[in-house]
Design a protein around this motif. Structure first.
Motif, PDB file in Angstrom:
ATOM      1  N   ASN A 201      24.966  -1.225 -24.361  1.00  0.00           N
ATOM      2  CA  ASN A 201      24.110  -0.153 -24.872  1.00  0.00           C
ATOM      3  C   ASN A 201      24.921   0.945 -25.574  1.00  0.00           C
ATOM      4  O   ASN A 201      24.831   2.125 -25.218  1.00  0.00           O
ATOM      5  N   PRO A 202      25.715   0.574 -26.586  1.00  0.00           N
ATOM      6  CA  PRO A 202      26.567   1.580 -27.248  1.00  0.00           C
ATOM      7  C   PRO A 202      25.766   2.491 -28.176  1.00  0.00           C
ATOM      8  O   PRO A 202      24.686   2.104 -28.638  1.00  0.00           O
ATOM      9  N   SER A 203      26.293   3.703 -28.468  1.00  0.00           N
ATOM     10  CA  SER A 203      25.608   4.596 -29.421  1.00  0.00           C
ATOM     11  C   SER A 203      26.031   4.280 -30.846  1.00  0.00           C
ATOM     12  O   SER A 203      25.292   4.552 -31.789  1.00  0.00           O
ATOM     13  N   LEU A 204      27.268   3.763 -31.015  1.00  0.00           N
ATOM     14  CA  LEU A 204      27.786   3.426 -32.343  1.00  0.00           C
ATOM     15  C   LEU A 204      27.693   4.588 -33.325  1.00  0.00           C
ATOM     16  O   LEU A 204      27.338   4.407 -34.484  1.00  0.00           O
ATOM     17  N   LYS A 225      15.645  -9.846 -30.334  1.00  0.00           N
ATOM     18  CA  LYS A 225      15.459  -9.719 -28.885  1.00  0.00           C
ATOM     19  C   LYS A 225      15.956  -8.370 -28.375  1.00  0.00           C
ATOM     20  O   LYS A 225      16.051  -8.139 -27.177  1.00  0.00           O
ATOM     21  N   ILE A 226      16.267  -7.454 -29.270  1.00  0.00           N
ATOM     22  CA  ILE A 226      16.783  -6.138 -28.868  1.00  0.00           C
ATOM     23  C   ILE A 226      15.762  -5.401 -27.990  1.00  0.00           C
ATOM     24  O   ILE A 226      14.591  -5.276 -28.346  1.00  0.00           O
ATOM     25  N   PRO A 227      16.166  -4.921 -26.807  1.00  0.00           N
ATOM     26  CA  PRO A 227      15.222  -4.176 -25.966  1.00  0.00           C
ATOM     27  C   PRO A 227      14.919  -2.802 -26.591  1.00  0.00           C
ATOM     28  O   PRO A 227      15.820  -2.169 -27.150  1.00  0.00           O
ATOM     29  N   ALA A 228      13.674  -2.377 -26.494  1.00  0.00           N
ATOM     30  CA  ALA A 228      13.236  -1.150 -27.176  1.00  0.00           C
ATOM     31  C   ALA A 228      13.925   0.112 -26.653  1.00  0.00           C
ATOM     32  O   ALA A 228      13.943   1.137 -27.329  1.00  0.00           O
ATOM     33  N   ASP A 229      14.522   0.024 -25.464  1.00  0.00           N
ATOM     34  CA  ASP A 229      15.114   1.245 -24.891  1.00  0.00           C
ATOM     35  C   ASP A 229      16.560   1.498 -25.323  1.00  0.00           C
ATOM     36  O   ASP A 229      17.195   2.422 -24.865  1.00  0.00           O
ATOM     37  N   ARG A 230      17.115   0.660 -26.193  1.00  0.00           N
ATOM     38  CA  ARG A 230      18.532   0.823 -26.561  1.00  0.00           C
ATOM     39  C   ARG A 230      18.775   2.141 -27.306  1.00  0.00           C
ATOM     40  O   ARG A 230      17.930   2.589 -28.091  1.00  0.00           O
ATOM     41  N   LYS A 231      19.967   2.725 -27.065  1.00  0.00           N
ATOM     42  CA  LYS A 231      20.303   4.004 -27.707  1.00  0.00           C
ATOM     43  C   LYS A 231      20.179   3.944 -29.232  1.00  0.00           C
ATOM     44  O   LYS A 231      19.725   4.891 -29.853  1.00  0.00           O
ATOM     45  N   VAL A 232      20.624   2.801 -29.820  1.00  0.00           N
ATOM     46  CA  VAL A 232      20.586   2.714 -31.283  1.00  0.00           C
ATOM     47  C   VAL A 232      19.162   2.782 -31.838  1.00  0.00           C
ATOM     48  O   VAL A 232      18.962   3.092 -33.010  1.00  0.00           O
ATOM     49  N   LEU A 233      18.167   2.502 -30.990  1.00  0.00           N
ATOM     50  CA  LEU A 233      16.772   2.596 -31.440  1.00  0.00           C
ATOM     51  C   LEU A 233      16.161   3.950 -31.098  1.00  0.00           C
ATOM     52  O   LEU A 233      15.176   4.374 -31.706  1.00  0.00           O
ATOM     53  N   GLN A 234      16.747   4.598 -30.093  1.00  0.00           N
ATOM     54  CA  GLN A 234      16.110   5.802 -29.560  1.00  0.00           C
ATOM     55  C   GLN A 234      16.708   7.132 -30.014  1.00  0.00           C
ATOM     56  O   GLN A 234      15.992   8.124 -30.104  1.00  0.00           O
ATOM     57  N   ASP A 235      18.030   7.172 -30.264  1.00  0.00           N
ATOM     58  CA  ASP A 235      18.675   8.497 -30.370  1.00  0.00           C
ATOM     59  C   ASP A 235      18.457   9.246 -31.686  1.00  0.00           C
ATOM     60  O   ASP A 235      18.689  10.445 -31.760  1.00  0.00           O
ATOM     61  N   ILE A 237      20.193   9.553 -34.279  1.00  0.00           N
ATOM     62  CA  ILE A 237      21.395  10.246 -34.767  1.00  0.00           C
ATOM     63  C   ILE A 237      21.837   9.634 -36.091  1.00  0.00           C
ATOM     64  O   ILE A 237      22.350  10.323 -36.969  1.00  0.00           O
ATOM     65  N   ALA A 238      21.653   8.329 -36.221  1.00  0.00           N
ATOM     66  CA  ALA A 238      22.015   7.637 -37.452  1.00  0.00           C
ATOM     67  C   ALA A 238      20.992   6.540 -37.678  1.00  0.00           C
ATOM     68  O   ALA A 238      20.252   6.177 -36.765  1.00  0.00           O
ATOM     69  N   GLU A 239      20.992   6.003 -38.906  1.00  0.00           N
ATOM     70  CA  GLU A 239      20.077   4.883 -39.181  1.00  0.00           C
ATOM     71  C   GLU A 239      20.543   3.621 -38.466  1.00  0.00           C
ATOM     72  O   GLU A 239      21.742   3.407 -38.303  1.00  0.00           O
ATOM     73  N   THR A 240      19.604   2.791 -38.038  1.00  0.00           N
ATOM     74  CA  THR A 240      19.927   1.488 -37.462  1.00  0.00           C
ATOM     75  C   THR A 240      19.220   0.412 -38.276  1.00  0.00           C
ATOM     76  O   THR A 240      18.013   0.513 -38.511  1.00  0.00           O
ATOM     77  N   TRP A 241      19.991  -0.575 -38.732  1.00  0.00           N
ATOM     78  CA  TRP A 241      19.402  -1.699 -39.449  1.00  0.00           C
ATOM     79  C   TRP A 241      19.558  -2.931 -38.578  1.00  0.00           C
ATOM     80  O   TRP A 241      20.674  -3.278 -38.187  1.00  0.00           O
ATOM     81  N   ILE A 242      18.456  -3.588 -38.269  1.00  0.00           N
ATOM     82  CA  ILE A 242      18.525  -4.823 -37.493  1.00  0.00           C
ATOM     83  C   ILE A 242      18.381  -5.987 -38.462  1.00  0.00           C
ATOM     84  O   ILE A 242      17.418  -6.054 -39.232  1.00  0.00           O
ATOM     85  N   ILE A 243      19.379  -6.870 -38.421  1.00  0.00           N
ATOM     86  CA  ILE A 243      19.361  -8.019 -39.322  1.00  0.00           C
ATOM     87  C   ILE A 243      18.805  -9.210 -38.543  1.00  0.00           C
ATOM     88  O   ILE A 243      19.296  -9.525 -37.450  1.00  0.00           O
ATOM     89  N   THR A 244      17.800  -9.853 -39.099  1.00  0.00           N
ATOM     90  CA  THR A 244      17.213 -10.996 -38.395  1.00  0.00           C
ATOM     91  C   THR A 244      17.208 -12.240 -39.289  1.00  0.00           C
ATOM     92  O   THR A 244      17.425 -12.150 -40.495  1.00  0.00           O
ATOM     93  N   GLY A 245      16.938 -13.381 -38.653  1.00  0.00           N
ATOM     94  CA  GLY A 245      16.737 -14.610 -39.402  1.00  0.00           C
ATOM     95  C   GLY A 245      15.328 -14.610 -39.990  1.00  0.00           C
ATOM     96  O   GLY A 245      14.535 -13.687 -39.744  1.00  0.00           O
ATOM     97  N   GLU A 255       6.345  -3.281 -35.387  1.00  0.00           N
ATOM     98  CA  GLU A 255       6.422  -2.605 -34.094  1.00  0.00           C
ATOM     99  C   GLU A 255       7.680  -1.720 -33.969  1.00  0.00           C
ATOM    100  O   GLU A 255       7.661  -0.684 -33.324  1.00  0.00           O
ATOM    101  N   PHE A 256       8.762  -2.151 -34.598  1.00  0.00           N
ATOM    102  CA  PHE A 256      10.042  -1.460 -34.439  1.00  0.00           C
ATOM    103  C   PHE A 256      10.366  -0.468 -35.548  1.00  0.00           C
ATOM    104  O   PHE A 256      11.128   0.459 -35.349  1.00  0.00           O
ATOM    105  N   GLU A 257       9.834  -0.705 -36.744  1.00  0.00           N
ATOM    106  CA  GLU A 257      10.284   0.096 -37.880  1.00  0.00           C
ATOM    107  C   GLU A 257       9.812   1.532 -37.812  1.00  0.00           C
ATOM    108  O   GLU A 257       8.679   1.822 -37.460  1.00  0.00           O
ATOM    109  N   ASN A 258      10.714   2.458 -38.145  1.00  0.00           N
ATOM    110  CA  ASN A 258      10.366   3.861 -38.311  1.00  0.00           C
ATOM    111  C   ASN A 258      11.366   4.500 -39.263  1.00  0.00           C
ATOM    112  O   ASN A 258      12.174   3.810 -39.876  1.00  0.00           O
TER     113      ASN A 258
END
Ligand code: NDP
Ligand code: ZN
Length: 360
Positions: A201-204, A225-235, A237-245, A255-258
């Motif tokens: 659960n790093p902040s990166l 499969k990223i759990p919704a409670d991860r810091k990278v989704l919640q904090d 502080i910076a943008e998070t891009w999830i790369i999927t197949g 559901e995840f995009e904001n």
């Protein structure tokens, strides 16, 4: 004073802005007349004036008949700002001294040509080695249209990145970790695999005193499969891009995009590194700092998609065969097949070593 003295000063200005001009290069400029410095400038941020313009504004009317030292060939095309070559001509500059030639096909040699056409004396290639080094990342991106990749790992002396339980906080000491934050700030993005996000659960984020611009956080997560409670989704502080197949359902994405979270679906069902890099290049990401784990490291190395490796080695030993090593399986069956590297530098940071290498 000679040309190299002023060019070094211009390069110092450029180097100081490393990490904040992305996707643009770093550039510094110094204007000198009769042995007196009358203008200084650096490009500070994409969309803002180029280095030459800041320096010319400072010099004002005194710029007429002066010399300008620029770390990168002045631009000749209309981008987000008008061409610097025109501004130099308009200011009545007598001589232009340049370190690197701009590899951007829109500029390459054209800036110099334009200056020469009106009778301005141009000297290029002054301290070119240093000039090319400060913009190594940018030049790579312009030439190849894919990000420059730095692969970073913190390992024990026996090459482990975690204990067999997955516990990995911390391998290296505080000084090395602070150096990592510095390195993060020089890259446009930080990339890890989904297992690292699930386990650690790093902040990166870059948590230096003066954080500057926060890099985009990129997570390789084929099936989301990223759990919704991860810091990278919640904090936030910076943008998070999830790369999927390609097979992740659209409903899950919505559901995840904001504002801070983006999902990028690649065309193949599994994440191909080349495809990923091309896409990130198109998205305007000139450099990425890959922080593992071992599966991700193996994928990048297998594709020979690594420009520079930074390895921190802690004076610790974990031992055993179950604790993960720095790189997953590369199908190396004999020493002849081992990936060859070249050590570039080694330094001690606190109690740890930092080794920088490139691939052969
Ligand atoms: P990773 O973090 O490397 O994640 C691997 C997963 O990412 C894969 O299983 C896969 O899952 C997904 N993935 C998607 N596309 C790719 C691709 N092209 N190549 C590789 N992976 C892809 O997992 P590891 O288990 O190898 O490493 C995690 C461990 O490493 C943790 O214990 C962590 O603490 C440690 N670590 C240590 C570091 C250090 O510097 N010491 C740094 C980082 C981690 P899916 O198929 O589901 O998408
Ligand atoms: Zn310019």
């Amino acid at each position: 004073m000679n040309d190299e003295f002023y060019m070094n000063l211009a390069l110092d200005l450029a180097e100081a802005t490393q990490g904040q001009t992305s996707p643009n290069p770093v550039v510094g400029a110094v204007i000198v007349k009769d042995g007196v410095i009358i203008g200084l400038g650096a490009h500070l941020k994409a969309g803002e004036p180029h280095a030459e313009i800041h320096a010319l504004r400072m010099a004002g009317e005194k710029a007429a008949e002066a010399n300008i030292y620029v770390t990168l060939e002045p631009c000749s095309h209309h981008g987000r700002t008008p061409p610097c070559a025109d501004a130099i001509i308009h200011a009545g500059i007598k001589r232009v001294i340049i370190s690197s030639i701009d590899p951007n096909p829109l500029v390459a040699g054209k800036g110099i040509e334009k200056l020469k056409e009106v009778g301005i004396e141009v000297t290029s290639g002054v301290l070119a080695e240093r000039g090319n080094k400060v913009n190594e990342v940018f030049f790579h991106y312009i030439r190849n249209k894919v990000p420059y990749v730095t692969l970073k790992q913190a390992i024990t002396l026996d090459g482990k990145i975690a204990a067999k339980t997955g516990h990995s906080k911390w391998i290296t000491g505080e000084d090395a970790r602070s150096d990592v934050h510095n390195e993060r700030s020089k890259h446009a993005a930080i990339l890890v695999g989904i297992n690292t996000v699930i386990q650690d659960n790093p902040s990166l984020t870059n948590r230096n005193e003066n954080p500057g611009k926060q890099p985009v956080r990129i997570i390789l997560d084929t099936h989301m499969k990223i759990p919704a409670d991860r810091k990278v989704l919640q904090d936030r502080i910076a943008e998070t891009w999830i790369i999927t197949g390609s097979e992740v359902p659209e409903a899950k994405i919505a559901e995840f995009e904001n504002e801070y979270v983006r999902i990028i679906k690649l065309p193949s069902p599994v994440i191909e590194i080349r495809e990923l890099l091309e896409r990130l290049g198109e998205e305007g990401i000139p450099s990425i700092y890959v922080e593992g784990g071992q599966a991700v490291n193996a994928s990048f190395l297998k594709e020979k998609a690594v420009n520079r490796l930074v390895t921190y080695i802690a004076p610790k030993i974990i031992g055993g065969n179950d604790a993960p090593g720095m790189v997953g399986d590369l199908q190396v069956l004999s020493m002849d097949d081992a990936l060859g590297l070249r050590f570039q530098s080694i330094e001690q940071i606190g109690e740890d070593l930092k080794i920088t290498s490139s691939m052969k």
